[in-house]
Structure formats: structure tokens, C-alpha cells
Scaffold this motif. Structure first.
Motif, short mmCIF file in Angstrom:
data_model
loop_
_atom_site.label_atom_id
_atom_site.label_comp_id
_atom_site.label_asym_id
_atom_site.label_seq_id
_atom_site.Cartn_x
_atom_site.Cartn_y
_atom_site.Cartn_z
N THR A 143 -23.00 37.14 4.83
CA THR A 143 -23.45 36.53 3.59
C THR A 143 -23.20 35.03 3.62
O THR A 143 -24.05 34.23 3.24
N LYS A 144 -22.04 34.64 4.09
CA LYS A 144 -21.73 33.22 4.18
C LYS A 144 -22.68 32.53 5.15
O LYS A 144 -23.13 31.40 4.91
N SER A 145 -22.99 33.18 6.24
CA SER A 145 -23.91 32.62 7.22
C SER A 145 -25.29 32.39 6.61
O SER A 145 -25.92 31.36 6.81
N GLN A 146 -25.74 33.37 5.85
CA GLN A 146 -27.04 33.23 5.21
C GLN A 146 -27.03 32.10 4.18
O GLN A 146 -27.99 31.36 4.04
N VAL A 147 -25.92 31.98 3.46
CA VAL A 147 -25.79 30.90 2.49
C VAL A 147 -25.86 29.56 3.18
O VAL A 147 -26.54 28.63 2.72
N LEU A 148 -25.16 29.42 4.30
CA LEU A 148 -25.17 28.16 5.04
C LEU A 148 -26.60 27.80 5.47
O LEU A 148 -27.01 26.64 5.35
N GLY A 149 -27.33 28.78 5.95
CA GLY A 149 -28.72 28.51 6.34
C GLY A 149 -29.57 28.08 5.17
O GLY A 149 -30.38 27.15 5.29
N ALA A 150 -29.39 28.74 4.02
CA ALA A 150 -30.18 28.39 2.83
C ALA A 150 -29.84 26.99 2.33
O ALA A 150 -30.71 26.22 1.94
N LEU A 151 -28.55 26.65 2.35
CA LEU A 151 -28.13 25.33 1.90
C LEU A 151 -28.68 24.24 2.81
O LEU A 151 -29.04 23.15 2.37
N GLN A 167 -28.34 30.42 -7.49
CA GLN A 167 -28.03 31.63 -6.75
C GLN A 167 -29.23 32.57 -6.65
O GLN A 167 -29.47 33.18 -5.61
N LYS A 168 -29.98 32.67 -7.73
CA LYS A 168 -31.19 33.51 -7.70
C LYS A 168 -32.17 33.02 -6.63
O LYS A 168 -32.74 33.82 -5.88
N LEU A 169 -32.38 31.71 -6.60
CA LEU A 169 -33.30 31.14 -5.62
C LEU A 169 -32.78 31.33 -4.20
O LEU A 169 -33.53 31.65 -3.28
N LEU A 170 -31.46 31.15 -4.04
CA LEU A 170 -30.84 31.31 -2.72
C LEU A 170 -31.01 32.73 -2.21
O LEU A 170 -31.39 32.95 -1.05
N GLU A 171 -30.75 33.71 -3.06
CA GLU A 171 -30.84 35.11 -2.65
C GLU A 171 -32.26 35.55 -2.33
O GLU A 171 -32.47 36.50 -1.59
N ASN A 179 -37.43 23.67 -3.16
CA ASN A 179 -37.52 23.19 -4.54
C ASN A 179 -36.22 22.47 -4.88
O ASN A 179 -35.26 22.49 -4.11
N SER A 180 -36.17 21.84 -6.03
CA SER A 180 -35.00 21.04 -6.41
C SER A 180 -33.99 21.81 -7.24
O SER A 180 -32.92 21.28 -7.57
N MET A 181 -34.28 23.05 -7.60
CA MET A 181 -33.35 23.83 -8.40
C MET A 181 -32.32 24.56 -7.57
O MET A 181 -31.31 25.00 -8.08
N ILE A 182 -32.59 24.72 -6.28
CA ILE A 182 -31.55 25.21 -5.38
C ILE A 182 -30.86 23.97 -4.83
O ILE A 182 -31.50 23.06 -4.31
N MET A 183 -29.55 23.92 -4.99
CA MET A 183 -28.81 22.71 -4.63
C MET A 183 -28.34 22.75 -3.19
O MET A 183 -27.95 23.80 -2.68
N ASP A 184 -28.38 21.59 -2.52
CA ASP A 184 -27.76 21.50 -1.21
C ASP A 184 -26.24 21.46 -1.39
O ASP A 184 -25.74 21.42 -2.53
N ALA A 185 -25.50 21.49 -0.30
CA ALA A 185 -24.04 21.60 -0.38
C ALA A 185 -23.41 20.43 -1.13
O ALA A 185 -22.47 20.61 -1.91
N GLU A 186 -23.93 19.23 -0.93
CA GLU A 186 -23.36 18.06 -1.59
C GLU A 186 -23.54 18.13 -3.10
O GLU A 186 -22.62 17.85 -3.87
N ARG A 187 -24.75 18.50 -3.53
CA ARG A 187 -25.00 18.64 -4.97
C ARG A 187 -24.16 19.77 -5.56
O ARG A 187 -23.61 19.64 -6.66
N ALA A 235 -17.47 33.02 -8.96
CA ALA A 235 -17.96 34.39 -9.20
C ALA A 235 -19.48 34.45 -9.14
O ALA A 235 -20.06 35.36 -8.54
N ILE A 236 -20.14 33.47 -9.75
CA ILE A 236 -21.62 33.42 -9.71
C ILE A 236 -22.11 33.27 -8.28
O ILE A 236 -23.12 33.88 -7.88
N LEU A 237 -21.39 32.47 -7.50
CA LEU A 237 -21.79 32.22 -6.11
C LEU A 237 -21.31 33.30 -5.16
O LEU A 237 -21.30 33.12 -3.94
N LYS A 238 -20.88 34.44 -5.70
CA LYS A 238 -20.47 35.62 -4.93
C LYS A 238 -19.30 35.30 -4.00
O LYS A 238 -19.27 35.72 -2.83
N GLY A 239 -18.33 34.54 -4.53
CA GLY A 239 -17.12 34.27 -3.77
C GLY A 239 -17.17 33.06 -2.86
O GLY A 239 -16.18 32.70 -2.22
#
Length: 453
Positions: A303-311, A358-362, A368-376, A395-399
Motif C-alpha cells: 500500500t505504501k509503495s502504491q501511495v509513493l507511485g501515486a504521489l 485519498q479517493k483520487l489516490l485510491e 489533477n490538482s486535487m490529489i496532492m503531491d508529497a510536499e503539498r 487515519a484518512i490516509l490509511k496510516g
């Protein structure tokens, strides 16, 4: 001539005259597109439906934002409804508009705010007495009279006259990309145009409010920088005349999309290669971890790996913005903070920014601009933490902790490579009419080209 025959001849004449009158009326009556059941482009049909869903989400949010009566922002006028027209589209595409949203050549209401005097499906045939058969002209009339800020009337196809009262909102219209160019995004101090993947997240009321306030925040926090690169002072009323990009700028949207596609494709290709290698490396690491750790721990790592790729893809999308949109992107963090404070003032959930992200990430919707990069994400998390929301954010970001993401993503060159801000653009605005984006181009575009025909 016998009286009976005279009577019959007169009856025949009257019948003929009535028939001619009826036929003339039928011939002169305008014909509007109906759904005849033909096959339409399923992609376009879906995009039109998504466009409608987006408008239905933001209309109440726009009205809600106005209740703040913010004294710290420049103002624009808005209406409690959204209208579109299919005039100017190809015949089969017009059928798609009817099937998806009930829209024909007339100005059709597709979304309303609570308390709106108009309802979805209403057809406007005259605006303050302007009954032009050209939808473009009626859209212009509607926007011009809107910006006077005074009440006016519209005539519906049912024959009913309805009084409309515009209302003031903070500058920075929230709009969505035209259905024929669903991936387009453009950020300007007068308007933010979001790609159609944002409504795919099924926004809640507070998430839609966040989108509206954030668009206003881009204008308020980034407007000064954006204006420094604007050649000339042509903003007075031209853009305000463009009431709807979805229909009034159909052709222009296609041209703008084509004008920037080469640069975006090149950037996407570079990002793709880096991501591909990183995913390969991450996959190898995860395979080894599965041998060492429990299945649950491996899932958490995946899950963390996928988050990193999305960010990283979100950062790449931001870095690929050009023209006025690139200048706007330098103010995204400040727009986040601006919107966060105002969501709270409107008794909304300020954490809607994180839930929409989180919805957009999943859903892997990262362009788009509503999913934030790591800095934002980290910057806004600090704002939330100062309000005592740090635990809720995690909690929203699933830990996942935003600060940890910054450290992990920081080693990724594509994600961390941001252009240094400059008050001059790398690209020459004169080289292409859309070099600074669709919205900026419309400020100097002759009216005839705005029709998109």
C-alpha cells in the motif's frame, strides 16, 4: 349557384387555409435534437454524464461559499444554476447530450443550487428579451447581464418568465473540462478548469466545497504572480463573456488540447520511464519482504509503495503544467491553506481536502490538482496538525504519515525536480495562441473563433 354548394366551397376554402397555416407553422417551428436510439460514442457519453455530475456537485458549493461574505478577496458574479447547449456539435454527438443530460440546442439547465428558481431540465429560450436562435449569443447575453449584478428575467420553453438574481462570490470560477477534452486542466486567476477525473471521485458536499474554495484560493493567493506574466491588460470583460467552456469553446478546447499535447506527452514519457524502473525495484523489494514478513505486513508495505507511485505521478502532473497554469502551481500550497481556513468558517469539514485526495489516490486519478503531491500533503498536514487534526489526517490516509512520504519521495528525481519560479515564461506567448492555456487565450480571441465551429 345553389346555397349548399356555396357553403361547401367556403368550407373547403377554410379547410385549405387552415391546412396551409398549419403546415407553415410546422415548417417554421424550430426542430431540436431528440434521442432516436442511434449508437453514440460511449466515451463521450460517459464524459458528458461525468460533466453533469461535477456541475451538480459544485453548484450548491458555490452558493455555500458566497454565504461567507469574505471581505478579503476580489469578487465575481455567479448564478444559482448551470446551463449548456449542444448547438455546434455534430448530430450524433448532440444525441449523446440528449441521452446523457437531456440537453438539446437550447440553453438547458443541468445543475442548480438549493433555492434556485430554475430546475434541471428547464429550457431557456430568451434572456432579458434576447431570443436569438444562436445559443452562443444567448450565453453571451446571460453572462453579460449576470455581471451587472442586478435581477433579470429569462423566458422558459413552457412560456414561464422567471426572475434571476446573481450573487457575489470570491474571484476564481470553478469549472470542468469540456467533455470532448476530458483531461484538460487550466489554472488562471479568473478561473480554474479541472479535468473530468475529479468528479469521478464522487465528491461529498464538503469535498465539493473544498474544490470551490481551493479554486478561489488559487486566484487570491496566486493572482499577483500570474498577472506579472500576462501580456497586456485585456481581462476587463472578455473572459466574463464566456459563460460556459463546455459548449461555447468546443473548438477552442480541442485546439488548445492539441497545442500542449506534444509537451505533455514528452513529460509523461520521461515520467513513465522513471516510474517503470522504480516499480520494478519496489516489486523486487516487496517480493523479498514477503519471504521475511507476514502477509499483513507485506500488504501494508505494498500500500505504501502504491501511495509513493501515486504521489510521484501527482508531482509530475504539477511539474508538467505550463503557461499561466505553471505560475498558478507555485501557489498551490497557499491556496490549500486559504481554503482550509474558509471551510472551517463555513462549518464544513476541513479534512475534506485529505479525503478527496485519498479517493483520487485510491482510484489512481493523479492528473489533477486535487490529489496532492508529497510536499503539498506535508504542508497542509502541518496546518491541520496545528488545529489538532494530525491523528484524523493519518487515519484518512490509511496510516500513511505525510512527512514520511516527503522523505521517501524526495529521492525520486522526477517528483522532486520543480522548475524555479520566474516572472518570465520559458515559452514565447506569441509562438502559439494557446501557449499560456485555454483560459488565457480566450481573453484575446476574436468572438467568431469562440464559437468552436
Amino acid at each position: 349557384m345553389p346555397p349548399v354548394r356555396v357553403f361547401l366551397d367556403r368550407c373547403s376554402l377554410w379547410a385549405m387555409l387552415a391546412l396551409v397555416s398549419l403546415l407553415s407553422a410546422c415548417a417554421s417551428a424550430p426542430k431540436y435534437t431528440v434521442d432516436d436510439g442511434r449508437k453514440v460514442d460511449p466515451v463521450l457519453l460517459g464524459s458528458i454524464s461525468t460533466y453533469g455530475a461535477g456541475e451538480r456537485a459544485i453548484r450548491p458549493a458555490i452558493t455555500r461559499s458566497a454565504t461567507l461574505k469574505d471581505t478579503e478577496c476580489d469578487k465575481q458574479w455567479e448564478l444559482p444554476f448551470a446551463v449548456v447547449s449542444s448547438q455546434g456539435w455534430e448530430e450524433t454527438d448532440r444525441v449523446a447530450w440528449v441521452r446523457a443530460l437531456g440537453v438539446d440546442e437550447r440553453l438547458t439547465v443541468i445543475a442548480t443550487s438549493p433555492g434556485s428558481p430554475l430546475n434541471p431540465g428547464d429550457k431557456i429560450i430568451a434572456v432579458a428579451g434576447n431570443d436569438s436562435a444562436e445559443a452562443e449569443q444567448q450565453l453571451l447575453a446571460l453572462s453579460e447581464i449576470r455581471d451587472r449584478g442586478r435581477a433579470f428575467s429569462v423566458l422558459l420553453s413552457t412560456g414561464r418568465n422567471v426572475v434571476i438574481q446573481p450573487f457575489e462570490v470570491c474571484r476564481g470560477y470553478t469549472r470542468f473540462a469540456p467533455p470532448n477534452t476530458p483531461k484538460m486542466q487550466d489554472y488562471h486567476w479568473l478561473m480554474s478548469m479541472h479535468p473530468l477525473e475529479v468528479p469521478l471521485a464522487s465528491m461529498t458536499e464538503d469535498e465539493a466545497l473544498w474544490l470551490v474554495l481551493w479554486s478561489q484560493g488559487v486566484s487570491e493567493e496566486g493572482g499577483a504572480r500570474m498577472k506579472t506574466v500576462h501580456y497586456g491588460s485585456k481581462i476587463a470583460s472578455t473572459l466574463y463573456s464566456i459563460f460556459t467552456i463546455a459548449t461555447g469553446l468546443k473548438g477552442a478546447a480541442l485546439a488548445a488540447d492539441a497545442a500542449v499535447s506534444a509537451a505533455k506527452n514528452a513529460a509523461a514519457s520521461a515520467v513513465s520511464e522513471v516510474l517503470k524502473q522504480q516499480l520494478i525495484d519496489q516489486g523486487k523489494a516487496l517480493a523479498l519482504q514477503k519471504l521475511r514478513e507476514s502477509f499483513t505486513e507485506s500488504l501494508e508495505s505494498m500500500t505504501k509503495s502504491q501511495v509513493l507511485g501515486a504521489l510521484q505521478k501527482a508531482a509530475a502532473n504539477r511539474g508538467a503544467l505550463s503557461g499561466i497554469s505553471y505560475i498558478a502551481s507555485t501557489a498551490f500550497e497557499r491556496a490549500d491553506t486559504w481554503a482550509f481556513a474558509r471551510v472551517e468558517k463555513l462549518n464544513g469539514n476541513p479534512l475534506a481536502a485529505f479525503s478527496l485526495h485519498q479517493k483520487l489516490l485510491e482510484r489512481d486519478l493523479t492528473a489533477n490538482s486535487m490529489i496532492m503531491d508529497a510536499e503539498r500533503l506535508s504542508a497542509l498536514n502541518k496546518v491541520a496538525a496545528a488545529k489538532g487534526f494530525e491523528t484524523e489526517v493519518v487515519a484518512i490516509l490509511k496510516g500513511i504519515k505525510p512527512d514520511e512520504m516527503v522523505a521517501d519521495v524526495g529521492a525520486m528525481p522526477v517528483a522532486s525536480a520543480r522548475k524555479r519560479f520566474s516572472y518570465t515564461l520559458d515559452n514565447d506567448p506569441g509562438a502559439n495562441p494557446y501557449a499560456n492555456g485555454l483560459i488565457d487565450a480566450t481573453l484575446s480571441m476574436p468572438l467568431a473563433t469562440k464559437k468552436g465551429k
